[in-house]
Design a protein around this motif. Sequence first.
Motif, PDB file in Angstrom:
ATOM      1  N   ASP A  10       0.848  -1.116  -0.045  1.00  0.00           N
ATOM      2  CA  ASP A  10      -0.152  -0.026   0.176  1.00  0.00           C
ATOM      3  C   ASP A  10       0.866   1.208  -0.013  1.00  0.00           C
ATOM      4  O   ASP A  10       1.802   1.386   0.922  1.00  0.00           O
ATOM      5  CB  ASP A  10      -0.967  -0.002   1.297  1.00  0.00           C
ATOM      6  N   PHE A  21      -3.052   3.407  -2.470  1.00  0.00           N
ATOM      7  CA  PHE A  21      -3.043   2.833  -3.516  1.00  0.00           C
ATOM      8  C   PHE A  21      -2.362   1.388  -3.483  1.00  0.00           C
ATOM      9  O   PHE A  21      -1.268   1.347  -2.792  1.00  0.00           O
ATOM     10  CB  PHE A  21      -2.151   3.407  -4.601  1.00  0.00           C
ATOM     11  N   TYR A  23       0.002  -1.640  -4.953  1.00  0.00           N
ATOM     12  CA  TYR A  23       0.811  -1.851  -6.112  1.00  0.00           C
ATOM     13  C   TYR A  23       1.499  -3.312  -6.008  1.00  0.00           C
ATOM     14  O   TYR A  23       1.630  -3.633  -4.772  1.00  0.00           O
ATOM     15  CB  TYR A  23       2.019  -1.113  -6.292  1.00  0.00           C
ATOM     16  N   PHE A  43       1.787   5.872 -12.708  1.00  0.00           N
ATOM     17  CA  PHE A  43       0.528   6.397 -12.420  1.00  0.00           C
ATOM     18  C   PHE A  43      -0.189   7.035 -13.459  1.00  0.00           C
ATOM     19  O   PHE A  43       0.451   8.186 -14.452  1.00  0.00           O
ATOM     20  CB  PHE A  43       0.395   7.628 -11.248  1.00  0.00           C
TER      21      PHE A  43
END
Length: 827
Positions: A10, A21, A23, A43
């Motif tokens: 995160d 977000f 990943y 992004f």
Amino acid sequence: MPERKTLFVDLILPVPIHNEFTYRVPFEMNDAIFNGARVVVPFGRSKRITGIVTRIHETVPEDYQAKLIEYILDERPIIHPNQYTFWKWISSYYMAPIGDVMNAALPSNFKLASETKIVLHPDFNKDPKYFTERELDILDALEIREVLDLKEISEIVGIKTIQPVIKALIDKKAVLSLEELNEKFVPKTKMFVGLTEDFRNDELLEAFIAELDGVKSKEKQLNALLSVLRHVQVDNEGSEVVLRKTLIEEGVSQSSLNTLEKQGVLFQEKMEVSRLEENPYEGSAFKELSEPQKIALEETRAGFDQEKVVLLHGVTGSGKTEIYVQLIQEHLDRGKQVLFLLPEIALTTQLIQRLSAYFGDQVGVYHSKFNQNERVEIWNHVLDNDPNKFRIILGARSSIFLPFSNLGLIIVDEEHESSFKQYDPSPRYNARDSAIVLSKLHKANIVLGSATPSIESYHNAKSGKFALVSLTDRFGANLLPEILIANVRKERKQKSMQSHFTNFLMEHIREHLNLEEQVILFQNRRGYTPMWMCEVCNWTPKCVNCDVSLTYHKHSNNLKCHYCSYTTPPIGSCKACGSNRLKMLGFGTEKIEDELAVLFPDKVIKRLDLDTTRSKNAYANILDDFDNGHIDILIGTQMVTKGLDFDNVNLVGILDADMLLNRANFRAYERSFQLMTQVAGRSGRRDKRGKVVVQTGDPDHWVIEKVTRHDFVGFYDAEIIERKNYFYPPYFKVIEITLKHRNENELNRAAEELAKRLKATFKERVLGPEFPVVKRIYNQYLKKITLKIEREANDKKVKERIAFIMDDFFSAPNNKSIRSIIDVDPA
């Protein structure tokens, strides 16, 4: 063979979104990833930005396919777990996106994004042996183009993830981000005089002296040159310089120095000097505390023992700083870090100077306007918990975000100041309140100091939540200034006013100037005159972008909007009726300066406001000149109320108390009392009792009466009743929601709809919507909805409910063009 794990992280990304977000971590990075590290991630369609890892896990996102991390920038965390907890609290309490908190917290060099602009470092030396081939390609491109953003550099070099290469060049001091060039905090400089290189030759110098000798018209030049020679060494190796002020004090005229400079004999040059050179304290020897100070110090320690926030209520000149110094030393002896919060760094040079004298290299100054290399350097020293450097951080509100690991003491000086509140951009946090939360996270002690505490802080102290420590007398035998009232209404009737000055004030100014004392005049409005008006139809020139009248500035000879900076030349005739009978209403600092120059033509008069302090060294130069006695009358806005201590000021004039009292804000009386008391505190700081003259048309106003008596407690007792009766802090929490739109009708519709939704849940606690005092700024119409929530209500549930209502409101297609601002605890 161990099973290969698929890890996810995160991230906080520096974008205005509330969520973090997720990943995916490439398998080869599994062992290198850690919490608190910066990583470069894709992004959007083509951007690359830097995020911070907050959690490592194996939970696969359900609604989307996670993109891959491209690069890990750090070998160690750049933030501590406590910091992340603090960021989350600020995001939650102030209803701000976590990305905005990250943006406010980190120096720009830590947030390399595709749009970040890069330039060559001014001191860059291109030695190929120190750089890789890829780095040299970037440096070559910068030499040709001067400024490139990361996206352009990425295309030149031919790789997508360019941030690691740029980070390496920044570390090698080869490049810097463009923001670093906007350095606002400047070193102190003084003017020095020395011999030019040519005249360090003995023969040439002797020939020139012989040429001057015996010529009566050149006698002053000869004396000036001989004075310089007495102070400097002349040889072929180099020359020393002498302070120009020293020569002037010896009787050398400025014109003689200028003439010798034109002839190529001398040079005059500003050189950087340490702020400590003129320090009034010897080394780091602490001052002996008075009995009241010793008692206050013991009471503060007792408050710490009870794990309470300590409110140090000490009148102006009571010696609060000396108590701070003792507390700082005690915590340094325990190996702790200290954070000293100030309302505005640029306005507190005297305090910085004093603390630096006591603690030397232990003091670091951190400020959002510092250049990025300095900010990163201090950040890293604090992160390392360096035992020898920057143990004490002096900073404005942004310094609460530093990565402290062993914080022991927080001092919030002038805790009442509205400057501790961030207005724009988000997060709109209050550094004083946030510092209290920070102290709890670190189990650190905290002191809030002020001569005029905020109503909320004093209420907390009176109710036992904070420990209250009082210093009611000035240090030594100094008395608080005598406050006198000048009745403007009465003098207007008697026709004894001299422009905007009462005869009463003018007599006191003349008396103090005749005693060779200095005077400070306070008017909290800059510019020449705030309004022009047609005498026939009352038309006034207004800003084309904002619903506000334009202020006339004589120096630049234009009308200016103080909201959007729109300017226009002065208007010769009324745009409504064509009349050329235009009159000026009101007065600002520029007009006061102009009129005093006529009344006191032989005195040096200067202004200290935003207009006169825009250039690099202007603020420091004006204060140095005033401190050195080169200015007789200093006119200022609220800049003159903060952190200034001058020996020779025994008269302060407040020119328009009524303007302060009549503002449309529930804190108007509180701010007025604080400002008048603080500016009065600049008078009589040494052996002689000072005087303050307050000009007002309402001498019987209860706030002015409390100011004249230095009666903060009486003011608090009266004001707290009003706050309780009308549901304001400290009894209620205030949340303001401001909606913006270019179309007034569309804004009215949306504001009514949102207010209706909020009232369905919060009932009579919702006020509005209504237009603010200035209803249009930057061509955007504004409407405010105010919520007053009981202090006892569950804060988290209230804000979650507001956020849910707002999300639901903005999900409607016809509301998507509306912009909103949420301000929790507005100042």
